[in-house]
Design a protein around this motif. Sequence first.
Motif, PDB file in Angstrom:
ATOM      1  N   ASN A 199      -1.488   9.624   0.621  1.00  0.00           N
ATOM      2  CA  ASN A 199      -2.188  10.263   1.985  1.00  0.00           C
ATOM      3  C   ASN A 199      -1.031  11.393   2.361  1.00  0.00           C
ATOM      4  O   ASN A 199      -1.546  12.395   2.850  1.00  0.00           O
ATOM      5  CB  ASN A 199      -2.027   9.395   2.783  1.00  0.00           C
ATOM      6  N   ARG A 225      -0.434   4.189  -1.801  1.00  0.00           N
ATOM      7  CA  ARG A 225      -1.586   4.807  -1.390  1.00  0.00           C
ATOM      8  C   ARG A 225      -1.072   5.941   0.049  1.00  0.00           C
ATOM      9  O   ARG A 225      -1.481   6.786   0.311  1.00  0.00           O
ATOM     10  CB  ARG A 225      -2.543   3.932  -0.647  1.00  0.00           C
ATOM     11  N   TYR A 226      -0.131   5.240   0.692  1.00  0.00           N
ATOM     12  CA  TYR A 226       0.564   5.841   1.869  1.00  0.00           C
ATOM     13  C   TYR A 226       1.102   7.342   1.261  1.00  0.00           C
ATOM     14  O   TYR A 226       1.116   8.503   1.902  1.00  0.00           O
ATOM     15  CB  TYR A 226       1.793   5.067   2.577  1.00  0.00           C
ATOM     16  N   ASP A 274      -5.989   3.977   4.927  1.00  0.00           N
ATOM     17  CA  ASP A 274      -7.067   4.964   4.470  1.00  0.00           C
ATOM     18  C   ASP A 274      -6.675   6.345   5.000  1.00  0.00           C
ATOM     19  O   ASP A 274      -7.155   7.225   4.088  1.00  0.00           O
ATOM     20  CB  ASP A 274      -8.478   4.754   5.133  1.00  0.00           C
ATOM     21  N   ASP A 310       0.886  -1.194   0.088  1.00  0.00           N
ATOM     22  CA  ASP A 310      -0.071   0.039   0.021  1.00  0.00           C
ATOM     23  C   ASP A 310       0.658   1.279   0.084  1.00  0.00           C
ATOM     24  O   ASP A 310       0.202   2.326   0.289  1.00  0.00           O
ATOM     25  CB  ASP A 310      -0.966   0.130   1.292  1.00  0.00           C
TER      26      ASP A 310
END
Length: 282
Positions: free
Chosen positions: A79, A75-76, A228, A72
Motif C-alpha cells: 500500500n 500488504r501495508y 486495504d 498484514d
Amino acid sequence: MFPTPIEKRSRSAQIGYQALLPVVLIIWLLPLIAVAVFSIKPDADFTNGNYWGWPSSFELFNNYGKVFFESDMPRYLLNSVFITIPTVIGAVLLSSMTGFALGVYRFRGNLLIFFMFIAGNFVPFQILMVPVRDLTLSMNLYDTKTGLVLFHIAFQTGFCTLFMRNFIRQLPFALIEAARVEGVAEWRIFVYVVLPLMKPALAALSVLIFTFIWNDYFWAIVLTQGPDSQPVTAGITSFNSQFRAAYHLMSAGSIVAALPPVAMFFLMQKHFIAGLTLGAVK
C-alpha cells in the motif's frame, strides 16, 4: 558573523571536536539503536523490564518471520508503494510545469500566484483534518489509496513548486530564447531543453517527497483505516491488541518500514546532493 571552520581552529579544538562527534552521533542514534535491539528480543523481555539489557534470547528470525509471514505487513508495504510512487510522480510532474510557468513567463499576477503556493506551506496541517476528511467522504474517497494520493499531491505541490521555480530561474535564459528564435514550441522547450537541465533538482525533490510521504503517519490514520488502504506507518499499530501491545513486533516492523527511504537516499545520494548544491556558488 559565521563560525570559524574546524580546520582553522586550534589543534585542541580539533581534537575535542573529533572526540565529541562520535559521542553525539551515538546519542542521536540511541533511539534507533534501541528499536533495532528490541526487535530481536523476545516478548518476555518487555514484561520483565529488560529494556536496555542483553536479550534473554535472540529472536531475530522469529520476530521478523512473524512480521512478514504472520501479519498484514507485506500488504501495508505494498500500500505504501502504491501511495508513495504515484504521489512522487504527480507532485514532481505538476511542480515542474508550474515552476516552469512561474519561472519563465512574465505576466500579471505571477508573483501573487507564487505567493499563494508558498502560503500553503505555512498552513498547519492539523487544522485541515476535519475539512479534508469531510471532503474525502463527500467524494467517496475516504479509506482509499486514491484519496490519500490525491491529497498528498495537492499538499506537496506548493513546496515542490517553490523548489522548482527557484531552480528554473537559475538556468541560463539564453537557451530558452535561442529555442524560441528557432521556432520551437513552448512545450518542446519544456520537454527537450528545460527538463534535461532539471535532472539534479528532479532527483533531489523525488527523494525528499518519497521520504515525506513514506513516513507520513498523521494523514494515514485520518484518511484510511484497515489493511486495504493503510500504508505501513499506520499498519505497524496493527500489532497492538486491546489488552496487549507486541512491542517487539512493532520494533521489527518499524525497522522494515524504515529501510525503503534509507535505500532510496543511498541510491540517489549523488543526485540528491548535486540537486541541493547546484547553483550555491557562482
